[in-house]
Design a protein around this motif. Structure first.
Motif: not given
Length: 340
Positions: A210-230
Protein backbone atom coordinates in the motif's frame (compact mmCIF):
# COMPACT_ATOMS: atom_id res chain seq x y z
CA UNK A 1 20.91 -29.17 73.12
CA UNK A 2 20.03 -29.09 69.39
CA UNK A 3 22.34 -27.88 66.70
CA UNK A 4 22.29 -24.10 66.42
CA UNK A 5 21.05 -22.81 63.06
CA UNK A 6 23.51 -20.70 61.07
CA UNK A 7 22.75 -17.10 60.10
CA UNK A 8 21.99 -18.05 56.49
CA UNK A 9 19.20 -20.64 56.13
CA UNK A 10 20.04 -23.69 54.04
CA UNK A 11 18.02 -25.94 51.77
CA UNK A 12 18.41 -28.76 54.33
CA UNK A 13 16.92 -26.59 57.08
CA UNK A 14 13.91 -25.76 54.92
CA UNK A 15 13.45 -29.48 54.23
CA UNK A 16 13.72 -30.36 57.93
CA UNK A 17 11.21 -27.70 59.00
CA UNK A 18 8.74 -28.74 56.28
CA UNK A 19 9.22 -32.44 57.02
CA UNK A 20 10.20 -33.32 53.47
CA UNK A 21 13.30 -34.28 51.54
CA UNK A 22 15.78 -31.88 49.97
CA UNK A 23 14.66 -32.89 46.45
CA UNK A 24 11.05 -31.94 47.24
CA UNK A 25 12.16 -28.46 48.31
CA UNK A 26 14.06 -28.07 45.04
CA UNK A 27 10.99 -29.07 43.04
CA UNK A 28 8.83 -26.54 44.88
CA UNK A 29 11.39 -23.76 44.39
CA UNK A 30 11.60 -24.52 40.67
CA UNK A 31 7.82 -24.91 40.18
CA UNK A 32 8.22 -28.50 39.04
CA UNK A 33 5.23 -30.82 38.87
CA UNK A 34 4.70 -33.97 40.94
CA UNK A 35 4.34 -32.15 44.31
CA UNK A 36 1.09 -32.34 46.29
CA UNK A 37 -0.55 -29.01 47.10
CA UNK A 38 -0.32 -29.65 50.86
CA UNK A 39 3.39 -30.42 50.57
CA UNK A 40 3.98 -27.37 48.42
CA UNK A 41 2.26 -25.17 51.03
CA UNK A 42 4.34 -26.67 53.85
CA UNK A 43 7.57 -25.95 51.97
CA UNK A 44 6.48 -22.41 51.15
CA UNK A 45 5.65 -21.79 54.84
CA UNK A 46 9.10 -23.06 55.85
CA UNK A 47 10.80 -20.84 53.26
CA UNK A 48 8.90 -17.81 54.59
CA UNK A 49 9.55 -18.63 58.26
CA UNK A 50 13.28 -19.14 57.75
CA UNK A 51 13.69 -16.29 55.29
CA UNK A 52 15.38 -18.67 52.88
CA UNK A 53 16.70 -17.15 49.62
CA UNK A 54 17.09 -19.96 47.05
CA UNK A 55 20.17 -18.62 45.25
CA UNK A 56 22.13 -21.77 46.00
CA UNK A 57 19.30 -23.86 44.59
CA UNK A 58 19.23 -21.63 41.50
CA UNK A 59 22.94 -22.21 40.94
CA UNK A 60 22.41 -25.92 41.37
CA UNK A 61 19.51 -25.84 38.91
CA UNK A 62 21.60 -23.91 36.37
CA UNK A 63 24.24 -26.61 36.57
CA UNK A 64 21.58 -29.24 35.91
CA UNK A 65 19.88 -27.75 32.88
CA UNK A 66 17.74 -29.97 30.73
CA UNK A 67 20.03 -29.14 27.77
CA UNK A 68 16.95 -29.07 25.56
CA UNK A 69 14.92 -26.33 23.89
CA UNK A 70 11.59 -26.62 22.13
CA UNK A 71 10.77 -25.29 18.69
CA UNK A 72 7.01 -24.91 19.02
CA UNK A 73 4.72 -24.23 16.08
CA UNK A 74 1.27 -22.83 16.75
CA UNK A 75 -0.12 -23.16 13.19
CA UNK A 76 -3.58 -24.76 13.29
CA UNK A 77 -3.81 -25.62 9.58
CA UNK A 78 -2.09 -28.94 8.90
CA UNK A 79 -1.56 -28.01 5.25
CA UNK A 80 0.89 -25.29 6.24
CA UNK A 81 3.41 -27.85 7.49
CA UNK A 82 3.99 -28.86 3.87
CA UNK A 83 5.10 -25.34 2.96
CA UNK A 84 8.85 -24.72 2.53
CA UNK A 85 9.01 -22.07 5.25
CA UNK A 86 8.58 -24.58 8.07
CA UNK A 87 11.27 -26.99 6.90
CA UNK A 88 13.67 -24.13 6.12
CA UNK A 89 13.35 -22.69 9.62
CA UNK A 90 13.67 -26.09 11.32
CA UNK A 91 16.89 -26.73 9.40
CA UNK A 92 18.23 -23.23 10.16
CA UNK A 93 17.58 -23.55 13.89
CA UNK A 94 18.98 -27.08 13.99
CA UNK A 95 22.14 -25.95 12.22
CA UNK A 96 22.53 -23.03 14.63
CA UNK A 97 22.37 -25.43 17.60
CA UNK A 98 24.75 -27.96 16.03
CA UNK A 99 27.77 -26.60 17.88
CA UNK A 100 26.11 -26.88 21.29
CA UNK A 101 25.06 -29.79 23.51
CA UNK A 102 21.43 -28.67 23.38
CA UNK A 103 18.78 -31.02 22.04
CA UNK A 104 16.09 -29.53 19.79
CA UNK A 105 12.56 -30.76 20.41
CA UNK A 106 9.91 -30.08 17.77
CA UNK A 107 6.33 -29.76 18.98
CA UNK A 108 2.93 -28.55 17.77
CA UNK A 109 0.84 -26.38 20.09
CA UNK A 110 -2.48 -25.60 18.40
CA UNK A 111 -5.32 -25.90 20.93
CA UNK A 112 -6.01 -24.77 24.48
CA UNK A 113 -5.47 -28.33 25.72
CA UNK A 114 -2.13 -28.56 23.92
CA UNK A 115 -1.11 -25.19 25.36
CA UNK A 116 -1.87 -26.38 28.89
CA UNK A 117 0.05 -29.62 28.38
CA UNK A 118 3.03 -27.80 26.91
CA UNK A 119 3.13 -25.27 29.76
CA UNK A 120 3.01 -28.08 32.32
CA UNK A 121 5.77 -29.89 30.44
CA UNK A 122 7.87 -26.73 30.52
CA UNK A 123 7.05 -26.13 34.19
CA UNK A 124 8.50 -29.54 34.98
CA UNK A 125 11.98 -28.37 33.98
CA UNK A 126 12.18 -30.59 30.90
CA UNK A 127 13.22 -27.72 28.61
CA UNK A 128 15.39 -24.66 29.15
CA UNK A 129 13.72 -22.36 26.62
CA UNK A 130 11.33 -22.08 23.71
CA UNK A 131 11.52 -20.88 20.12
CA UNK A 132 8.06 -20.01 18.80
CA UNK A 133 7.03 -19.75 15.17
CA UNK A 134 3.83 -19.10 13.19
CA UNK A 135 2.43 -16.96 15.99
CA UNK A 136 -0.84 -15.21 15.14
CA UNK A 137 -2.33 -12.13 16.75
CA UNK A 138 -3.90 -12.95 20.11
CA UNK A 139 -1.85 -16.12 20.64
CA UNK A 140 -1.53 -16.46 24.45
CA UNK A 141 1.37 -18.93 24.60
CA UNK A 142 4.19 -16.31 24.76
CA UNK A 143 2.48 -14.70 27.76
CA UNK A 144 1.95 -18.09 29.44
CA UNK A 145 5.66 -18.86 29.04
CA UNK A 146 6.57 -15.40 30.35
CA UNK A 147 4.66 -16.17 33.55
CA UNK A 148 6.96 -19.19 33.98
CA UNK A 149 9.97 -16.90 33.39
CA UNK A 150 11.00 -19.36 30.69
CA UNK A 151 13.32 -17.81 28.06
CA UNK A 152 11.33 -17.49 24.82
CA UNK A 153 12.13 -16.09 21.38
CA UNK A 154 9.50 -15.57 18.67
CA UNK A 155 9.94 -15.84 14.94
CA UNK A 156 8.04 -12.74 13.88
CA UNK A 157 5.68 -10.95 16.22
CA UNK A 158 2.04 -10.77 17.13
CA UNK A 159 1.83 -6.99 16.78
CA UNK A 160 3.90 -3.85 16.45
CA UNK A 161 4.30 -3.58 20.23
CA UNK A 162 5.34 -7.18 20.91
CA UNK A 163 6.34 -7.70 24.56
CA UNK A 164 8.71 -10.63 24.02
CA UNK A 165 12.03 -11.20 22.29
CA UNK A 166 11.69 -11.79 18.57
CA UNK A 167 13.56 -12.04 15.28
CA UNK A 168 11.82 -10.78 12.16
CA UNK A 169 12.49 -9.72 8.59
CA UNK A 170 11.87 -6.23 7.25
CA UNK A 171 8.55 -7.28 5.77
CA UNK A 172 7.29 -3.77 5.08
CA UNK A 173 10.50 -2.73 3.32
CA UNK A 174 10.75 -5.96 1.34
CA UNK A 175 7.20 -5.68 0.05
CA UNK A 176 7.68 -2.00 -0.77
CA UNK A 177 10.84 -2.81 -2.77
CA UNK A 178 8.97 -5.48 -4.74
CA UNK A 179 6.09 -3.19 -5.68
CA UNK A 180 8.46 -0.30 -6.44
CA UNK A 181 10.20 -2.61 -8.92
CA UNK A 182 6.90 -3.44 -10.61
CA UNK A 183 5.92 0.21 -10.85
CA UNK A 184 9.32 1.32 -12.19
CA UNK A 185 9.01 -1.28 -14.93
CA UNK A 186 5.84 0.47 -16.17
CA UNK A 187 3.13 -1.63 -14.50
CA UNK A 188 0.11 0.35 -13.38
CA UNK A 189 -2.55 -2.23 -12.48
CA UNK A 190 -0.76 -3.98 -9.60
CA UNK A 191 -2.69 -6.36 -7.35
CA UNK A 192 -1.54 -8.23 -4.25
CA UNK A 193 -2.23 -11.62 -2.69
CA UNK A 194 -1.73 -11.31 1.07
CA UNK A 195 -1.05 -13.88 3.73
CA UNK A 196 -3.61 -14.48 6.52
CA UNK A 197 -4.30 -11.03 7.90
CA UNK A 198 -4.52 -12.20 11.51
CA UNK A 199 -0.73 -12.58 11.26
CA UNK A 200 1.37 -9.46 11.69
CA UNK A 201 3.79 -10.59 8.98
CA UNK A 202 0.96 -10.52 6.43
CA UNK A 203 -0.21 -7.13 7.65
CA UNK A 204 3.33 -5.75 7.22
CA UNK A 205 3.68 -7.06 3.65
CA UNK A 206 0.29 -5.57 2.80
CA UNK A 207 1.41 -2.27 4.30
CA UNK A 208 4.53 -2.28 2.10
CA UNK A 209 2.35 -2.82 -0.99
CA UNK A 210 0.00 0.00 0.00
CA UNK A 211 2.85 2.42 0.78
CA UNK A 212 4.51 1.84 -2.60
CA UNK A 213 1.24 2.19 -4.50
CA UNK A 214 0.24 5.33 -2.64
CA UNK A 215 3.66 6.94 -3.06
CA UNK A 216 3.51 6.33 -6.83
CA UNK A 217 -0.03 7.67 -7.13
CA UNK A 218 -1.41 4.28 -8.18
CA UNK A 219 -3.37 3.37 -5.07
CA UNK A 220 -6.20 0.94 -5.87
CA UNK A 221 -9.31 0.00 -3.93
CA UNK A 222 -9.73 -3.13 -1.78
CA UNK A 223 -10.84 -5.27 -4.73
CA UNK A 224 -7.19 -5.37 -5.83
CA UNK A 225 -6.28 -7.09 -2.54
CA UNK A 226 -7.13 -10.77 -2.02
CA UNK A 227 -6.29 -12.65 1.17
CA UNK A 228 -4.53 -16.00 0.95
CA UNK A 229 -3.03 -18.26 3.61
CA UNK A 230 0.55 -18.66 2.25
CA UNK A 231 -0.36 -21.94 0.51
CA UNK A 232 -0.12 -22.62 -3.22
CA UNK A 233 -3.82 -23.45 -3.41
CA UNK A 234 -4.72 -20.09 -1.92
CA UNK A 235 -2.51 -18.42 -4.54
CA UNK A 236 -4.45 -20.18 -7.30
CA UNK A 237 -7.77 -19.22 -5.76
CA UNK A 238 -6.76 -15.58 -5.27
CA UNK A 239 -5.35 -15.22 -8.80
CA UNK A 240 -8.57 -16.62 -10.25
CA UNK A 241 -10.53 -14.10 -8.22
CA UNK A 242 -8.31 -11.22 -9.34
CA UNK A 243 -8.62 -12.10 -13.02
CA UNK A 244 -12.39 -12.20 -12.64
CA UNK A 245 -12.52 -8.80 -10.97
CA UNK A 246 -9.77 -7.06 -12.92
CA UNK A 247 -8.89 -8.65 -16.26
CA UNK A 248 -6.68 -5.60 -16.90
CA UNK A 249 -4.27 -6.62 -14.07
CA UNK A 250 -0.67 -6.39 -15.31
CA UNK A 251 1.28 -7.24 -12.15
CA UNK A 252 0.85 -9.22 -8.91
CA UNK A 253 2.82 -9.09 -5.69
CA UNK A 254 2.23 -12.32 -3.77
CA UNK A 255 3.25 -12.37 -0.10
CA UNK A 256 4.92 -15.79 -0.41
CA UNK A 257 6.65 -17.83 -3.08
CA UNK A 258 4.15 -20.66 -2.76
CA UNK A 259 1.21 -18.31 -3.42
CA UNK A 260 3.14 -16.80 -6.34
CA UNK A 261 3.61 -20.31 -7.77
CA UNK A 262 -0.14 -20.87 -7.56
CA UNK A 263 -0.75 -17.55 -9.32
CA UNK A 264 1.64 -18.52 -12.12
CA UNK A 265 -0.32 -21.73 -12.73
CA UNK A 266 -3.60 -19.82 -13.08
CA UNK A 267 -2.09 -17.18 -15.37
CA UNK A 268 -0.65 -19.86 -17.64
CA UNK A 269 -4.01 -21.67 -17.80
CA UNK A 270 -5.70 -18.35 -18.64
CA UNK A 271 -3.32 -17.74 -21.55
CA UNK A 272 -1.56 -14.81 -19.83
CA UNK A 273 2.17 -14.59 -20.56
CA UNK A 274 4.54 -13.93 -17.65
CA UNK A 275 6.08 -11.39 -17.54
CA UNK A 276 4.90 -9.96 -20.89
CA UNK A 277 1.23 -9.69 -19.90
CA UNK A 278 1.41 -10.01 -16.12
CA UNK A 279 4.53 -9.66 -13.96
CA UNK A 280 4.69 -11.69 -10.74
CA UNK A 281 6.84 -11.25 -7.63
CA UNK A 282 6.87 -13.51 -4.57
CA UNK A 283 8.39 -13.32 -1.09
CA UNK A 284 10.84 -15.71 0.66
CA UNK A 285 13.24 -16.94 -2.06
CA UNK A 286 12.92 -20.62 -1.29
CA UNK A 287 14.31 -23.21 -3.70
CA UNK A 288 10.83 -23.32 -5.25
CA UNK A 289 11.44 -19.86 -6.75
CA UNK A 290 14.14 -21.27 -9.03
CA UNK A 291 11.92 -24.09 -10.31
CA UNK A 292 8.81 -22.19 -11.38
CA UNK A 293 8.20 -21.40 -15.05
CA UNK A 294 9.38 -18.73 -15.48
CA UNK A 295 11.79 -18.50 -12.55
CA UNK A 296 10.37 -16.28 -9.85
CA UNK A 297 11.49 -12.78 -8.99
CA UNK A 298 11.13 -12.62 -5.22
CA UNK A 299 12.09 -10.94 -1.96
CA UNK A 300 14.75 -12.95 -0.12
CA UNK A 301 14.35 -13.53 3.58
CA UNK A 302 17.66 -14.44 5.29
CA UNK A 303 16.29 -17.69 6.73
CA UNK A 304 19.63 -19.05 7.94
CA UNK A 305 20.44 -15.76 9.64
CA UNK A 306 16.97 -15.75 11.22
CA UNK A 307 17.61 -19.19 12.70
CA UNK A 308 21.04 -18.15 14.01
CA UNK A 309 19.67 -14.94 15.52
CA UNK A 310 16.82 -16.78 17.27
CA UNK A 311 19.22 -19.28 18.79
CA UNK A 312 21.66 -16.52 19.79
CA UNK A 313 18.96 -14.56 21.61
CA UNK A 314 17.75 -17.69 23.38
CA UNK A 315 21.23 -18.72 24.51
CA UNK A 316 21.88 -15.20 25.79
CA UNK A 317 18.63 -15.34 27.76
CA UNK A 318 19.62 -18.72 29.21
CA UNK A 319 22.88 -17.23 30.46
CA UNK A 320 21.22 -14.12 31.89
CA UNK A 321 17.54 -14.45 32.71
CA UNK A 322 17.36 -10.78 33.71
CA UNK A 323 18.20 -9.66 30.18
CA UNK A 324 15.57 -7.36 28.66
CA UNK A 325 13.55 -8.26 25.57
CA UNK A 326 15.60 -8.19 22.39
CA UNK A 327 14.13 -7.23 19.00
CA UNK A 328 16.07 -8.08 15.83
CA UNK A 329 14.82 -7.06 12.38
CA UNK A 330 16.89 -8.37 9.48
CA UNK A 331 17.05 -6.79 6.01
CA UNK A 332 15.55 -8.37 2.90
CA UNK A 333 16.73 -8.21 -0.71
CA UNK A 334 14.93 -8.27 -4.05
CA UNK A 335 16.16 -11.16 -6.21
CA UNK A 336 15.45 -10.47 -9.88
CA UNK A 337 14.67 -13.41 -12.14
CA UNK A 338 12.38 -13.88 -15.13
CA UNK A 339 8.85 -13.40 -13.79
CA UNK A 340 9.16 -9.60 -13.33
Amino acid sequence: MGKQRSGTPTLEEVAALAGVGRGTVSRVINNADGVKDSTRRAVERAITELGYVPNQAARSLAARRADAVALAMTETDWRQFGEPFFSEIVCAVSDALAGTDIQLLLTLVRTDAERRRFVEYARGGRIDGVLLMSVRGGEPLPDMLAELRLPTVLLGRRSGDECASYVDSDNVGGARDAVDHLLRSGRTHVATITGPLDMYVAQCRLRGYEEAMRRAGHAHGPTWIVEGDFSEESGRRAMTELLGRHPEVDAVFAASDTMAAGALNVLRAAGRRVPEDVAVIGFDDFLLAQHTDPQLTTVRQPVEEIGRAMVRLLLEALEDSSRAWRHVILPTRLIRRDSA
